[in-house]
Scaffold this active site. Sequence first.
Site, PDB file in Angstrom:
ATOM      1  N   HIS A   1      31.361  24.602  41.746  1.00 30.79           N
ATOM      2  CA  HIS A   1      31.684  25.833  41.730  1.00 30.79           C
ATOM      3  C   HIS A   1      32.409  26.240  40.432  1.00 30.79           C
ATOM      4  CE1 HIS A   1      34.378  29.266  43.466  1.00 30.79           C
ATOM      5  NE2 HIS A   1      33.077  29.635  43.583  1.00 30.79           N
TER       6      HIS A   1
ATOM      7  N   HIS B   1      39.497  38.850  41.729  1.00 27.89           N
ATOM      8  CA  HIS B   1      38.820  37.467  41.900  1.00 27.89           C
ATOM      9  C   HIS B   1      39.388  36.396  41.199  1.00 27.89           C
ATOM     10  CE1 HIS B   1      34.952  34.950  41.562  1.00 27.89           C
ATOM     11  NE2 HIS B   1      35.131  35.222  42.840  1.00 27.89           N
TER      12      HIS B   1
ATOM     13  N   TYR C   1      33.966  42.703  39.407  1.00 26.47           N
ATOM     14  CA  TYR C   1      34.996  41.596  39.576  1.00 26.47           C
ATOM     15  C   TYR C   1      36.030  41.557  38.405  1.00 26.47           C
ATOM     16  CZ  TYR C   1      31.790  40.040  43.447  1.00 26.47           C
ATOM     17  OH  TYR C   1      30.840  39.787  44.468  1.00 26.47           O
TER      18      TYR C   1
ATOM     19  N   ARG D   1      26.403  31.518  40.694  1.00 26.94           N
ATOM     20  CA  ARG D   1      25.716  32.919  41.070  1.00 26.94           C
ATOM     21  C   ARG D   1      25.329  33.472  39.695  1.00 26.94           C
ATOM     22  NH1 ARG D   1      26.450  33.983  46.574  1.00 26.94           N
ATOM     23  NH2 ARG D   1      28.328  33.025  47.346  1.00 26.94           N
TER      24      ARG D   1
END
Length: 773
Positions: free
Chosen positions: A511, A672, A544, A451
Amino acid sequence: MGGMSTGSLERTDLDGQDPHRDVEATTSEANPPEVSSFTSTVPSPRPATRGPNGRFVGTGPGPRPQRLAEDLPTDRYLERELSWLQFNERVLQLAADPTVPLLERARFLAIFSSNLDEYFMVRVAGLKRRIATGLAVRTAAGIEPRELLDRIARLAHELMAQHAALFQHEIRPALESEGITIVRWDDIDAAEREPLHHFFADRVFPVLTPLAVDPAHPFPYISGLSLNLAVLLENPKTGNEHFARLKVPPNLPRFIRIEDLTTDDGSHVRRFVPLEDVIASHLDQLFPGMDVQEHFSFRVTRNEDLEVEEDDAENLLTALEKELTRRRFGPPIRLEVEDDMDPKLLDMLSRELQISDREIYRLPTPLDLTGLWIVTDVDRSDLEYPKFFPRTHPDFAPTESAKPTDLLAAVRSKDVLVQHPYNSFSTSVQAFIEQAAVDPNVLAIKQTLYRTSGDSPIVDALIDAAEAGKQVLAVVEIKARFDEVNNISWARKLEEAGVHVVYGVVGLKTHAKLCLVVRQEAEGLVRYCHIGTGNYNPKTARTYEDYGLFTCDPQVGDDLSRLFNQLSGFAPRSRFKRLLVAPRSVRTGLIELIDAEVELHQHRAEGAPPGRIAIKTNSIVDEGIIDALYRASMAGVQVDIWVRGICAIRPGVEGLSDHIRVRSVLGRFLEHSRVFWFDHGGDPQVYIGSADLMHRNLDRRVESLVRIIDPGHLAELSGLFDLAFDEKTSRWDLGADGRWVRHHVDDTGAPLTEVHAALIERHDKRRRKARRR
């Protein structure tokens, strides 16, 4: 770390939007697809002697520590779906806390709404789909699918009612007392309405499409998460009633700011009116010749999960683009309506949408409080958390010459561990990639992107590098949930600039957070690496909390080269030295580290401290790892779990998890990072990385964990766990009954230490100390 051995390390303290989101994908929990073998060197479960890498190795054949589940209680898991709702309940508790600054409380209300929207679109929708197709089975917690759906609905109804009441009876009046008011149309006079008439005529009316429902006009499609007006009309000539639907334009502000008022004491009252009120006041212009009887707002949530076949990877972008056009046509799963909606209208809506009464949520207006983000953007710093500015990490701070630090040279001299948002993303990760892009001696840059923002400087730097003739590889995960459209856009932008764009391994999401820079130096090629726990996104990096390791350690460089080769080509036999890589070795590697901790604990010298495991993760639901942690607890190993969201492990059960503590921290920043600590007999085995302890991460994603070996970094991570598990720290504790209990004040009512405030101070202290050197 309190009770956590750091061997011979000198103990040191840590010197100085949509956040809080945690919704897992709904794809099937079936066996993962057959993919290239992602293998890794991991500690042996029967440690006795040390091998050449400094770890214990097995002594030969022998039984592994028992990990079968037959002798464990059948009710040892908490229900993951209900646990997620409990997480959002904790967000709601922050909104209800009067010690939290007022605008932050309103933001937590918006976060709660956004979280719940995604939960319904993904988790509830997936459960309903599995029930409808006959694929749903009893959950790991032993709940039948339909019973689970009922329990979700009951708890969701309770939470949404609490959320609405909190806004109506506490937050809204408190905002009004501070001069921030959400007014209704009837609350403003004719002069104040005049600019809104012009706004409607110029900005709203041209984009509205009234849709009638009669024999010639079938019931219209209601798009997901759209706010709508249900309008009841009467034909004055025939006396017949008619229904029409109006979609509130989503590209306009949810709340329209109107002219401020100045009070007698000279202060300003900032006022907002809901967009649907502006539209409703002009319905006569949309239905001329008809009498408007009533109008009510409503909102539909639909299944917005994506299913894309990846057999032909070359057409993945095209397939995903087509699937995105179908996403908005998913079946309805939730209907939010005004609590006083006309029963005839409600009956028609539920019938046409084929939605049950259990899925109808009757709420006071205004609906859709995600729009509160607009209201909280007012300039009132006195109603927000104290201003905070990320600091440049001391190892990357500029010298007295004021010239920018050469980050590659800094990493060449020592490993650097940064923690965002306390350490600036722009002067660390972003600068690292930007400097590599323009360095004439850099030959190649390889990067994973999951992202990132649409105007990302990371993407721009990769484009600059490619245009400068460097070899640039971007492993793009275009299927990052709800970011697909943006990801497709910048993936094409990268391709057009000459970047080699690949989409990883078929059947797996990529990821992992990795960057590899290859540079020609006097002694040969040197590989500079960044491995992080968070996305390469400068916007989310401001809210985050994440870690990132910079290193040019040859072992890590070799590991990353092999891993990128797996992602871009064919390298099925790759093995790794300092990495654990999913889907093949993160679960097995962590379980073997747990087993090794048990073994060392049981064979420790008399008087030696007991074994300890500490894990920081967003979610923990994987049964294999949970059972291994139960075994560790039963053996006497202390297990501390710091989890933000979903938690299926049940702590504090006599004979099963007596030695397991579970805590959660929510607040100013979104926790996170993922950190895995094993005392390992005084030789800590510590990893950071991208993987949560969930099936999707361990089986259906490419994830990476890197071992931390620098003594200073180990001390820093030890201090982080010390802070989180200090009894004087504000947190939520999970009990054996599955209930979370908040502890934020002491016995005298004084506030406990906030983790985020404490870490701001620690990083500032470290920065000041570095400046004095």
